[in-house]
Design an enzyme around this catalytic site. Structure first.
Site, PDB file in Angstrom:
ATOM      1  N   LYS A 113       0.964  -1.721  -0.099  1.00 31.31           N
ATOM      2  CA  LYS A 113       0.170  -0.237  -0.202  1.00 31.31           C
ATOM      3  C   LYS A 113       0.600   1.258  -0.242  1.00 31.31           C
ATOM      4  O   LYS A 113       2.212   1.230   1.048  1.00 31.31           O
ATOM      5  CB  LYS A 113      -0.792   0.003   1.312  1.00 31.31           C
ATOM      6  CG  LYS A 113      -1.693   1.111   1.341  1.00 31.31           C
ATOM      7  CD  LYS A 113      -2.517   1.213   2.137  1.00 31.31           C
ATOM      8  CE  LYS A 113      -2.516   1.169   3.742  1.00 31.31           C
ATOM      9  NZ  LYS A 113      -2.265   2.013   3.497  1.00 31.31           N
ATOM     10  N   GLU A 182      -9.081   7.531   4.316  1.00 29.66           N
ATOM     11  CA  GLU A 182      -9.617   7.650   4.829  1.00 29.66           C
ATOM     12  C   GLU A 182      -9.824   9.181   6.023  1.00 29.66           C
ATOM     13  O   GLU A 182      -9.338  10.273   5.010  1.00 29.66           O
ATOM     14  CB  GLU A 182      -7.084   7.271   5.789  1.00 29.66           C
ATOM     15  CG  GLU A 182      -7.569   8.011   7.209  1.00 29.66           C
ATOM     16  CD  GLU A 182      -5.965   7.576   7.575  1.00 29.66           C
ATOM     17  OE1 GLU A 182      -5.255   6.639   7.012  1.00 29.66           O
ATOM     18  OE2 GLU A 182      -5.951   7.477   9.006  1.00 29.66           O
TER      19      GLU A 182
HETATM   20  O1  KIV Z   1      -0.793   2.582   8.938  1.00 29.63           O
HETATM   21  C1  KIV Z   1      -1.886   1.755   9.219  1.00 29.63           C
HETATM   22  O2  KIV Z   1      -2.710   1.167   9.569  1.00 29.63           O
HETATM   23  C2  KIV Z   1      -3.157   2.411   7.568  1.00 29.63           C
HETATM   24  C3  KIV Z   1      -4.197   2.172   7.981  1.00 29.63           C
HETATM   25  C4  KIV Z   1      -5.070   3.413   8.955  1.00 29.63           C
HETATM   26  C5  KIV Z   1      -5.576   2.264   6.972  1.00 29.63           C
HETATM   27  O3  KIV Z   1      -2.739   2.977   6.754  1.00 29.63           O
END
Ligand code: KIV
Length: 259
Positions: A113, A182
């Protein structure tokens, strides 16, 4: 059958809501996987509750990969996504490819991600997905930009909302398999969710996303402070403190261990 990125997209089509949580270690990963969570995010949020940093910025690729390997060993079903930490992908497409490649090859996770959207990140996502690396996007409040935007709700004006929508569309076109939304208004998240064919995973983005994610330390009531949109389903800070006090008392009174 282990969850795949294609499965998540099918679930959106079937309106089957997706359950996601963070995990940073073997024990919690094993428990939440066995409890039936669909997607486990080794989030860079671990920087604060696990490593005691002030923000996510100091976290390194080696640190998150060390934890991702432990999570991998605990998980049989859920899809594992690992965050690329700050400045391990923003410098160039080559840097992103190198970091994401290491995550997939060395940790056994299935996807990465990264934060941000149009136009720069969309190019990076396009290159990563062309190389066979599944990517999850993350728009709205992006904590790696805390020194620019703070931890405030994003997308509150029409223009700001439109920008987040365009970023989401660009990420989808670039090949992202899902997008974290978010801390944005619920009606904006609803609109984006309807516009996209890939699932949206909300955190502080209202009830209309295709799935929800929480930081597990917040869900368990372990965090020192948690965002206003998080919900604690347990109070482990209290449980742990009480257990340690009970143990200490029994040791000091000579009651533990018994004969
Ligand atoms: O780092 C994380 O836990 C996240 C979530 C808040 C989606 O990016």
């Amino acid at each position: 059958m282990p969850v795949t990125t294609h499965q998540l997209i099918q679930w959106k089509q079937q309106r089957r809501l997706i359950v996601a949580l963070t995990a940073y270690d073997y024990a919690i990963a094993q428990l939440i996987d066995q409890a039936g969570v669909d997607l486990i995010l080794v989030g860079d949020s671990m920087a604060m509750p696990i490593l005691g940093y002030e923000t996510t910025l100091p976290l390194t690729l080696d640190e998150i990969m060390h934890h991702a390997k432990a999570v991998r060993r605990g998980v049989k079903q859920a899809l594992i996504v690992v965050d690329l930490p700050f400045l391990t992908y923003q410098e160039s497409v080559q840097q992103a490819m190198h970091s994401a490649g290491r995550v997939l090859k060395e940790t056994g996770a299935q996807a990465v991600k990264l934060e941000g959207g149009y136009p720069v990140m969309a190019t990076t996502v396009s290159q990563l997905t062309s190389a066979g690396i599944p990517v999850m996007g993350h728009v709205g409040l992006t904590p790696q930009s805390v020194h620019q935007i703070g931890y405030k709700k994003q997308g509150k004006t029409v223009e700001a909302g439109e920008r987040i929508l365009q970023e989401s569309i660009a990420l989808q076109q670039a090949g992202a398999f899902a997008i974290v939304l978010e801390h944005i208004p619920a009606d904006l998240a609803d609109h984006i969710t309807q516009k996209l064919t890939i699932p949206t995973i909300g955190i502080g983005a209202g009830p209309h996303c295709d799935g929800q994610v929480l930081v597990t330390s917040d869900l368990l009531g372990l965090s020192e402070k948690q965002p206003p949109f998080a919900k604690a389903y347990a109070n482990l800070r209290e449980t742990i403190t009480q257990a340690v006090k009970d143990y200490s008392l029994e040791v000091r009174e000579g009651k533990f261990p018994n004969s």
